[in-house]
Scaffold this motif. Sequence first.
Motif, PDB file in Angstrom:
ATOM      1  N   GLY A 150      18.118   6.904 -16.605  1.00  0.00           N
ATOM      2  CA  GLY A 150      16.672   7.027 -16.620  1.00  0.00           C
ATOM      3  C   GLY A 150      16.153   8.436 -16.426  1.00  0.00           C
ATOM      4  N   GLY A 151      14.963   8.691 -16.951  1.00  0.00           N
ATOM      5  CA  GLY A 151      14.392  10.013 -16.809  1.00  0.00           C
ATOM      6  C   GLY A 151      12.925  10.070 -17.174  1.00  0.00           C
ATOM      7  N   ILE A 152      12.346  11.223 -16.865  1.00  0.00           N
ATOM      8  CA  ILE A 152      10.920  11.479 -17.078  1.00  0.00           C
ATOM      9  C   ILE A 152      10.760  12.764 -17.877  1.00  0.00           C
ATOM     10  CG2 ILE A 152       8.716  12.005 -15.942  1.00  0.00           C
ATOM     11  CD1 ILE A 152       9.998  10.673 -13.393  1.00  0.00           C
ATOM     12  N   LEU A 167      10.622   8.188 -26.129  1.00  0.00           N
ATOM     13  CA  LEU A 167      10.473   6.777 -25.767  1.00  0.00           C
ATOM     14  C   LEU A 167      11.703   5.983 -26.210  1.00  0.00           C
ATOM     15  CD1 LEU A 167       6.714   6.245 -26.670  1.00  0.00           C
ATOM     16  CD2 LEU A 167       7.717   6.167 -24.357  1.00  0.00           C
ATOM     17  N   ALA A 168      12.245   6.336 -27.365  1.00  0.00           N
ATOM     18  CA  ALA A 168      13.434   5.645 -27.864  1.00  0.00           C
ATOM     19  C   ALA A 168      14.653   5.876 -26.980  1.00  0.00           C
ATOM     20  CB  ALA A 168      13.730   6.080 -29.296  1.00  0.00           C
ATOM     21  N   LEU A 169      14.646   6.975 -26.228  1.00  0.00           N
ATOM     22  CA  LEU A 169      15.727   7.243 -25.268  1.00  0.00           C
ATOM     23  C   LEU A 169      15.511   6.497 -23.952  1.00  0.00           C
ATOM     24  CD1 LEU A 169      16.281  11.106 -25.631  1.00  0.00           C
ATOM     25  CD2 LEU A 169      17.713   9.264 -26.550  1.00  0.00           C
ATOM     26  N   GLY A 170      14.401   5.795 -23.839  1.00  0.00           N
ATOM     27  CA  GLY A 170      14.082   5.092 -22.603  1.00  0.00           C
ATOM     28  C   GLY A 170      13.363   5.941 -21.576  1.00  0.00           C
ATOM     29  N   MET A 171      12.876   7.115 -21.984  1.00  0.00           N
ATOM     30  CA  MET A 171      12.229   8.025 -21.041  1.00  0.00           C
ATOM     31  C   MET A 171      10.823   7.552 -20.666  1.00  0.00           C
ATOM     32  SD  MET A 171      14.533  10.414 -20.678  1.00  0.00           S
ATOM     33  CE  MET A 171      13.713  11.867 -19.994  1.00  0.00           C
ATOM     34  N   ARG A 251       9.022   2.355  -9.707  1.00  0.00           N
ATOM     35  CA  ARG A 251      10.183   1.775 -10.386  1.00  0.00           C
ATOM     36  C   ARG A 251      11.223   2.851 -10.723  1.00  0.00           C
ATOM     37  NH1 ARG A 251       8.154   0.560 -15.111  1.00  0.00           N
ATOM     38  NH2 ARG A 251       6.996  -1.188 -14.216  1.00  0.00           N
ATOM     39  N   ILE A 252      10.814   3.934 -11.380  1.00  0.00           N
ATOM     40  CA  ILE A 252      11.783   4.942 -11.801  1.00  0.00           C
ATOM     41  C   ILE A 252      12.385   5.662 -10.586  1.00  0.00           C
ATOM     42  CG2 ILE A 252       9.989   6.709 -12.165  1.00  0.00           C
ATOM     43  CD1 ILE A 252      13.313   6.327 -14.123  1.00  0.00           C
ATOM     44  N   PHE A 253      11.603   5.810  -9.502  1.00  0.00           N
ATOM     45  CA  PHE A 253      12.099   6.503  -8.326  1.00  0.00           C
ATOM     46  C   PHE A 253      12.801   5.579  -7.328  1.00  0.00           C
ATOM     47  CE2 PHE A 253       8.441   9.722  -8.996  1.00  0.00           C
ATOM     48  CZ  PHE A 253       9.268  10.565  -9.728  1.00  0.00           C
ATOM     49  N   GLY A 254      12.732   4.271  -7.565  1.00  0.00           N
ATOM     50  CA  GLY A 254      13.361   3.331  -6.639  1.00  0.00           C
ATOM     51  C   GLY A 254      12.678   3.281  -5.286  1.00  0.00           C
TER      52      GLY A 254
END
Length: 257
Positions: A150-152, A167-171, A251-254
Amino acid sequence: MKIFDSHTHLNDTPYQGKEADYIARARELNVVKMAIVGSDTALNAGALDLAAKFPELYAIVGWHPEFAKDYDPAAETLLLQQLQQEKVVALGEIGLDYHWDTSPRDVQRQVFARQLTLAAQLNKPVSIHSREAFDDTYEILNASKVCDFGGIMHSFTGDDHEVQRYLALGMYISFSGMVTFKNAPEIQAAAKVVPDDRLLVETDAPYLTPAPYRGKPNEPGYTYYVVQKLAELRETTPEHIAAVTYQNACRIFGVAP
């Protein structure tokens, strides 16, 4: 309404000794959580110190491309130790900067790829800086299989077509005060097409002050104005933008919401 500033530099010199005041000012504008971002040895240490001192702050540590030339085995050993501290939520900001070129581009690419390897090993998300380097940034991220950890894309500056690749990379795609600028139609076009579940907001303070305060010093509380602009562009309410971006950051940072 609760807002999460997903990328800010409260550890930078302009805020030194006044961090509590800026946190209180942010809270008045509904900014209740912040990710404090490092870039080198000093700023990483500052992010960790603030995260330890204030419960609503979290740390992101890593080596910015401008300082890639200074990244060595000792720096990596320290970084690995820091990444395992409790309130470190991501590795960053890392990436490529072909505008300033303060580190050789081949060194930037090597250090970027190496830090992505560390992120994969630790299963930590990454915060990505990309300036005038979208193609190389994409290729290195794609090769790293960033979708697995995951990433931003921090302070995204591409258009509505460029954003689709990431977006296609899931970023996740984070927008800063630049989205409020009158001379930023490409960024505004991108802001209209990012799905709700991939949207984040930030200040990147002390940089990129949003309207109506452009030209003045930035501060984390001004994430409020980024939220307002995104609501306008996406034809929804600030409350909705605040809610989805807060949930996404947690969510991304847990982080527990």
